[in-house]
Design an enzyme around this catalytic site. Structure first.
Site, PDB file in Angstrom:
ATOM      1  N   HIS A 283       0.670  -1.330  -0.326  1.00  0.00           N
ATOM      2  CA  HIS A 283       0.489  -0.098   0.027  1.00  0.00           C
ATOM      3  C   HIS A 283       1.021   1.280  -0.231  1.00  0.00           C
ATOM      4  CE1 HIS A 283       0.641   0.672   4.718  1.00  0.00           C
ATOM      5  NE2 HIS A 283       0.552  -0.483   4.254  1.00  0.00           N
TER       6      HIS A 283
ATOM      7  N   ASP B 249      -0.150   4.267   0.855  1.00  0.00           N
ATOM      8  CA  ASP B 249      -1.107   5.152   2.027  1.00  0.00           C
ATOM      9  C   ASP B 249      -0.561   4.966   3.529  1.00  0.00           C
ATOM     10  OD1 ASP B 249      -2.422   2.332   1.518  1.00  0.00           O
ATOM     11  OD2 ASP B 249      -4.154   3.405   3.566  1.00  0.00           O
TER      12      ASP B 249
ATOM     13  N   ASP C 194       6.388   1.788   7.154  1.00  0.00           N
ATOM     14  CA  ASP C 194       4.976   1.275   6.482  1.00  0.00           C
ATOM     15  C   ASP C 194       4.297   1.396   5.815  1.00  0.00           C
ATOM     16  OD1 ASP C 194       2.657   0.199   6.937  1.00  0.00           O
ATOM     17  OD2 ASP C 194       2.013   0.368   8.969  1.00  0.00           O
TER      18      ASP C 194
ATOM     19  N   GLU D 274      -4.749   0.780   2.849  1.00  0.00           N
ATOM     20  CA  GLU D 274      -4.770  -0.269   3.657  1.00  0.00           C
ATOM     21  C   GLU D 274      -5.014   0.068   4.716  1.00  0.00           C
ATOM     22  OE1 GLU D 274      -2.475  -3.071   6.254  1.00  0.00           O
ATOM     23  OE2 GLU D 274      -2.437  -0.613   5.484  1.00  0.00           O
ATOM     24  N   GLU D 275      -4.566   1.671   4.809  1.00  0.00           N
ATOM     25  CA  GLU D 275      -4.488   1.799   6.223  1.00  0.00           C
ATOM     26  C   GLU D 275      -6.152   2.807   7.223  1.00  0.00           C
ATOM     27  OE1 GLU D 275      -2.526   1.505   8.127  1.00  0.00           O
ATOM     28  OE2 GLU D 275      -0.074   1.492   7.523  1.00  0.00           O
TER      29      GLU D 275
ATOM     30  N   GLU E 244       4.701  -5.847   4.449  1.00  0.00           N
ATOM     31  CA  GLU E 244       4.619  -5.161   5.896  1.00  0.00           C
ATOM     32  C   GLU E 244       5.596  -5.579   6.447  1.00  0.00           C
ATOM     33  OE1 GLU E 244       1.700  -3.547   6.894  1.00  0.00           O
ATOM     34  OE2 GLU E 244       0.478  -3.835   5.595  1.00  0.00           O
TER      35      GLU E 244
ATOM     36  N   HIS F 189       3.518   3.792  12.745  1.00  0.00           N
ATOM     37  CA  HIS F 189       2.652   4.622  13.150  1.00  0.00           C
ATOM     38  C   HIS F 189       2.688   5.222  14.601  1.00  0.00           C
ATOM     39  CE1 HIS F 189      -0.889   1.728  11.353  1.00  0.00           C
ATOM     40  NE2 HIS F 189      -0.366   1.724  10.852  1.00  0.00           N
TER      41      HIS F 189
END
Length: 376
Positions: free
Chosen positions: A67, A69, A100, A134-135, A163, A349
């Site tokens: 991903h 995003d 990520d 995805e997020e 990931e 994150h």
């Protein structure tokens, strides 16, 4: 930076692709993939950009999935440098999405570029499945691409999701499965009334408390060789108007199961209902199944990836199913072997997210070596 993978990682980090915005990340990837013979199919759904790219028509088909995003940055003033201006300090590259998963995306691309240059007539096929959702809700992303592929009978043999799975040392962990996630919104009904006249009311907090205690104490399963026991947790609970002299009319509780293959979503729902019914509650539950568990038992793909990690880093990678959910749960519907592998996940994150500079070229080398193990 002179290393191609590091340079591409920086280029991707510099684009503010907060969910569901792609911000041009996919255009960069697509241009490079088309240059080495990939046929690219863009699939935009709602506000979400996706693409499916494939090189070759024969099997086996190995797919790289990921991903573009990223999650929101949080307070910019608490970052040590601008989150979308990649910065290198003390051997670490900082920026939102560094781990990520923009390093993985860059490593996918350069690994395939190097592999195709060395093996232009390679066996099998290589594909990319990339989304910008995805997020976020994950409703217009990978799942929609998988539905399109399934409808036309296009399946994969192997899939590596990029990931960030490494734990303490780069290469020490591969995810070969993930737990499922089942959430419930429980409303227990009572009768609102004056707190001085409880005989004229029906307090849902008092009524629900024993049932909630039993749910919290229940052993849902013992887990198995691949998954830990199922867990049940309340995430939010509310009752009352805020006034101190009113018995509430209803209680609302949010809860979540994280479950492996020892239980099913249907079985967990039935057991919850049985407990609530046994306590005589007047209730309603709205269920949300975010994803079923998936598992890839040790086999061709995990062996090839573990060997590649060992050959490139000297690290023996452990297979694990820990952590939250990923888009692997959707891909498993059309691919019998799905694993996840990427950089160290300690800062994902978080403020000041980063990836070790030395690990980024290694990641590309591991992906390239895996292709060699499977397609040559």
């Amino acid at each position: 930076m002179t290393d191609r993978t590091l340079a591409l990682t920086q280029q991707l980090i510099s684009l503010n692709s907060t969910t569901p915005v792609d911000a041009g990340c996919q255009d960069i990837m697509i241009r490079r993939l088309e240059a080495i013979g990939f046929q690219v199919e863009r699939m935009r759904h709602g506000e979400v950009d996706n693409f499916w790219a494939r090189r070759g028509q024969q099997g086996p088909l190995i797919c790289f999935a990921g991903h573009t995003d990223v999650v929101p940055t949080g307070p910019h003033e608490q970052w040590h440098s601008e989150p979308f201006t990649p910065a290198v300090r003390d051997g670490l590259m900082y920026g939102r999405g560094a781990a990520d998963m923009k390093a993985s995306l860059a490593a996918f691309v350069t690994a395939v570029e190097d592999f195709v240059a060395a093996h232009p007539q390679h066996a099998g096929s290589i594909a990319f499945l990339i989304t910008s959702d995805e997020e976020g809700p994950a409703t217009d992303g990978t799942v929609r691409v998988v539905e399109t592929l399934a409808a036309r009978g296009e399946a994969m043999d192997y899939c590596i999701v990029g990931e960030p799975t490494s734990s303490r040392t780069f290469g020490d962990m591969i995810k070969n499965g993930r737990r499922g996630s089942l959430s419930g919104l429980l409303t227990v009904y009572g009768i609102q009334g004056h707190i001085a006249y409880p005989h004229l009311a029906k307090n849902p907090v008092h009524l629900a408390a024993p049932a909630l205690a039993e749910l919290a104490a229940t052993c849902w399963d013992e887990g198995n060789a691949y998954f830990p026991p199922t867990t049940w947790q309340i995430s939010n609970i509310h009752a009352g108007t805020g006034a101190g002299n009113i018995i509430p009319g209803e209680l609302v509780a949010q809860f979540n199961f994280r479950f492996g293959t020892a239980s099913t979503a249907e079985g967990l729902k039935e057991r919850v209902a049985a407990i609530l019914d046994r306590h005589g509650l007047d209730y309603n539950i709205v269920w949300t199944l975010s994803g079923r568990p998936f598992l890839t038992e040790p086999g061709t793909l995990s062996d090839a990836l573990q060997a590649a990690i060992r050959e490139e880093t000297g690290v023996e990678a452990e297979l694990s199913t820990t952590g939250g959910t990923s888009d692997g749960r959707f891909i498993a519907a059309i691919c019998p072997q799905v694993v996840e592998f990427g950089p160290i996940n300690a800062t994902i994150h978080k403020l000041n997210e980063c990836v070790a500079v030395a690990d980024v070229p290694k990641l590309s080398a591991v992906y390239r070596r895996t292709l060699e193990n499977l397609l040559t």
